[in-house]
Enzyme design. Structure first.
Site, PDB file in Angstrom:
ATOM      1  N   LYS A  19       4.801  -5.331   5.487  1.00 31.96           N
ATOM      2  CA  LYS A  19       5.335  -5.114   6.834  1.00 31.96           C
ATOM      3  C   LYS A  19       6.209  -3.843   6.941  1.00 31.96           C
ATOM      4  O   LYS A  19       5.654  -2.764   6.972  1.00 31.96           O
ATOM      5  CB  LYS A  19       6.037  -6.377   7.319  1.00 31.96           C
ATOM      6  N   TYR A  62       5.265 -19.264   4.122  1.00 27.41           N
ATOM      7  CA  TYR A  62       3.943 -18.625   4.133  1.00 27.41           C
ATOM      8  C   TYR A  62       3.974 -17.437   3.178  1.00 27.41           C
ATOM      9  O   TYR A  62       4.911 -16.633   3.201  1.00 27.41           O
ATOM     10  CB  TYR A  62       3.609 -18.152   5.546  1.00 27.41           C
ATOM     11  N   ASP A 116       9.722 -13.705  -1.841  1.00 26.10           N
ATOM     12  CA  ASP A 116       8.747 -13.084  -0.958  1.00 26.10           C
ATOM     13  C   ASP A 116       9.514 -12.489   0.216  1.00 26.10           C
ATOM     14  O   ASP A 116       9.926 -13.194   1.135  1.00 26.10           O
ATOM     15  CB  ASP A 116       7.717 -14.115  -0.494  1.00 26.10           C
TER      16      ASP A 116
HETATM   17  C1  LIG Z   1       3.148 -11.584   6.467  1.00 24.27           C
HETATM   18  C2  LIG Z   1       3.545 -12.262   5.229  1.00 24.27           C
HETATM   19  C3  LIG Z   1       2.719 -12.317   4.106  1.00 24.27           C
HETATM   20  C4  LIG Z   1       1.302 -11.825   4.135  1.00 24.27           C
HETATM   21  O1  LIG Z   1       1.231 -10.453   4.353  1.00 24.27           O
HETATM   22  P1  LIG Z   1      -0.154  -9.849   4.916  1.00 24.27           P
HETATM   23  O2  LIG Z   1       0.118  -8.370   4.938  1.00 24.27           O
HETATM   24  O3  LIG Z   1      -0.343 -10.451   6.248  1.00 24.27           O
HETATM   25  O4  LIG Z   1      -1.200 -10.229   3.945  1.00 24.27           O
HETATM   26  C5  LIG Z   1       3.203 -12.880   2.956  1.00 24.27           C
HETATM   27  N1  LIG Z   1       4.454 -13.373   2.894  1.00 24.27           N
HETATM   28  C6  LIG Z   1       5.274 -13.346   3.945  1.00 24.27           C
HETATM   29  C7  LIG Z   1       6.662 -13.876   3.811  1.00 24.27           C
HETATM   30  C8  LIG Z   1       4.846 -12.804   5.148  1.00 24.27           C
HETATM   31  O5  LIG Z   1       5.668 -12.815   6.204  1.00 24.27           O
END
Ligand SMILES: *Cc1c(COP(=O)(O)O)cnc(C)c1O
Length: 456
Positions: free
Chosen positions: A289, A166, A261
């Site tokens: 995060k 994701y 990511d």
């Molecule tokens: C949470 C997440 C996102 C998206 O971040 P948001 O702040 O929710 O837009 C993208 N990549 C990864 C790996 C994530 O865990």
């Protein structure tokens, strides 16, 4: 986390609503009815609606340490931890003090200011392959921007992503693989323009052969490969180091950029993220995060020559009215400073190992864990075979068997993320006693719910 595609819905594994027998849910029920009248599904990010587990979501009024409190005053031991940002727990004193001080100075300046500078220097100081960084407001924005930089830098259009990873809700990332490699990717959302389907390639995890075939066919057209180096948004799917190394070398040899990511893993599994654990240095990294300490922050960074493509230094446009918001920058910096000596990672790993040991022989349940990130995999039929490295390895009844565990724990005052496909998080606020309590409750529920197994 915001805006994610509901994994359960994705697999067609919607679970029937489960009646909540406890009176404490009453206020939440009334509030949820009101919320559904004014917002889609009553929520502002889909997984919060409890569709994957059934029942009515609890309205929480606040959190302190490892505890959440709901509108009825009932307390929960929290292992969702806001889906990852709260590595120090809810409302830790150091972050609160930094945020309050920032609040007192004025919370949005729209100018250059010293706070984002300090956070940028901290992160680039910790992570050598992040030579330059730009702050945005979410992980989604960070990914969108990193992809734009990659396309500009390479003059290529295609992006390769992986099934089960994701990357936020940008159009081009809302795709998953079809059932065979030759098939076109399938959209995970309505409303995506067809061009997007053509420019995103989706590969399976844990499969070097598929990767090699894909690069042989498309390698010259791929601007970037993006991967969660530790996929943690569809269960926790640790990859073999050889797979990640092969991916990095294929990207290099075909002139495609490598984007890690690390929105979940950045400063969560260590000061250099998962890249630091693998020894692979990506060209670009995305964060979110933990680096905002629970405030809305994302960031993308990496090789200086690539980041110099970004406006106003270069031709890639990217901007934000609230970007590098002082409140978020100060909270993020206060969070990262608590992590700087690295000791918390050792403590969290010990707590995680304790959880794993305590659940080692629970029938019909397996734990996958890396540091403070854990995933409880459930199945009625049999103990799930681990390690699970791809969505194909999931027990078919993972969602259906998770719902009773989730509600059993909720009834005992323990809050997990409301989906079989979300991971759990430990924080500095969790104690060994908290871990024992979770393990005890899981064992008791597993004993109640499991199909009896013959023991030799
Ligand atoms: C949470 C997440 C996102 C998206 O971040 P948001 O702040 O929710 O837009 C993208 N990549 C990864 C790996 C994530 O865990």
């Amino acid at each position: 986390m915001a805006g994610r595609v509901r994994a359960g819905a994705r697999r067609g594994a919607r679970v029937a609503a489960i009646a909540d027998p406890r009176p404490q849910g009453r206020s939440s029920e009334a509030l949820f009815a009101r919320a559904r009248a004014v917002s889609p599904g009553g929520v502002h990010s889909p997984v919060r609606a409890f569709r994957g587990v059934g029942g009515v979501p609890r309205f929480m009024t606040g959190g302190a340490g490892a505890r959440l409190q709901d509108v009825d005053g009932r307390r929960y031991l929290d292992f969702c931890m806001a889906f990852g940002p709260l590595i120090l727990g809810h409302a830790p004193a150091a972050v609160r003090a930094a945020a309050e001080a920032a609040l007192a100075r004025g919370w949005s300046l729209g100018t250059v200011e010293p706070y984002s500078l300090e956070l940028a220097e901290f992160i680039t100081g910790q992570v050598p392959w992040v030579q330059s960084i730009r702050f945005v407001n979410s992980g989604t924005e960070a990914v969108m921007s990193a992809l734009r930089v990659a396309r500009a830098a390479t003059g290529r259009a295609k992006i390769l992503k992986f099934e089960g990873c994701y990357h936020g809700h940008a159009d081009s990332m809302l795709l998953r693989a079809g059932s065979g490699l030759a098939e076109a990717p399938l959209p995970d959302s309505a409303g995506l323009p067809p061009e997007v389907l053509q420019e995103t390639l989706v590969a399976p995890l844990d499969d070097e052969t598929a990767l090699e075939a894909l690069f042989a066919r498309e390698g010259q057209r791929i601007a970037a490969v993006i991967i969660e180096p530790l996929p943690a948004n569809y269960g926790l799917l640790p990859q073999r180091p050889q797979f990640l190394h092969r991916l990095a070398s294929l990207a290099r040899s075909h002139g495609a950029l490598l984007i890690f990511d690390e929105v979940i893993t950045g400063f969560r599994v260590g000061l250099q993220g998962f890249a630091g654990l693998t020894g692979i240095h990506p060209d670009l990294v995305t964060y979110g995060k933990v680096i905002g300490g629970g405030f809305p922050v994302g960031a993308y960074g990496g090789r200086r020559d690539l980041m110099e493509q970004v406006a106003p230094a270069g031709p890639v446009y990217q901007a934000g009215t609230l970007s590098a918001n002082p409140l978020a920058m100060c909270a993020g910096l206060a969070t990262l400073r608590q992590l700087a000596d690295g000791r918390l990672y050792d403590r969290l790993d010990m707590l995680g190992a304790r959880l794993e040991r305590a659940l080692a022989d629970v029938p019909n349940l397996a734990v996958q864990r890396v540091g403070s990130i854990f995933w409880l995999v459930t199945s009625r039929a049999t103990r799930p075979a681990t390690p699970i490295r791809t969505p194909r390895g999931f027990p078919p009844d993972a969602a259906a068997s998770f719902a009773p565990l989730f509600h059993g724990l909720l009834g005992r005052g323990i809050y997990l993320a409301p989906s079989a496909f979300e991971v759990g998080f430990l924080s500095a606020a969790h104690t060994a006693a908290d871990i024992e309590r979770l393990a005890r409750s899981v064992r008791a529920l597993a004993a109640r719910d499991s199909v009896p197994v013959e023991t030799p």
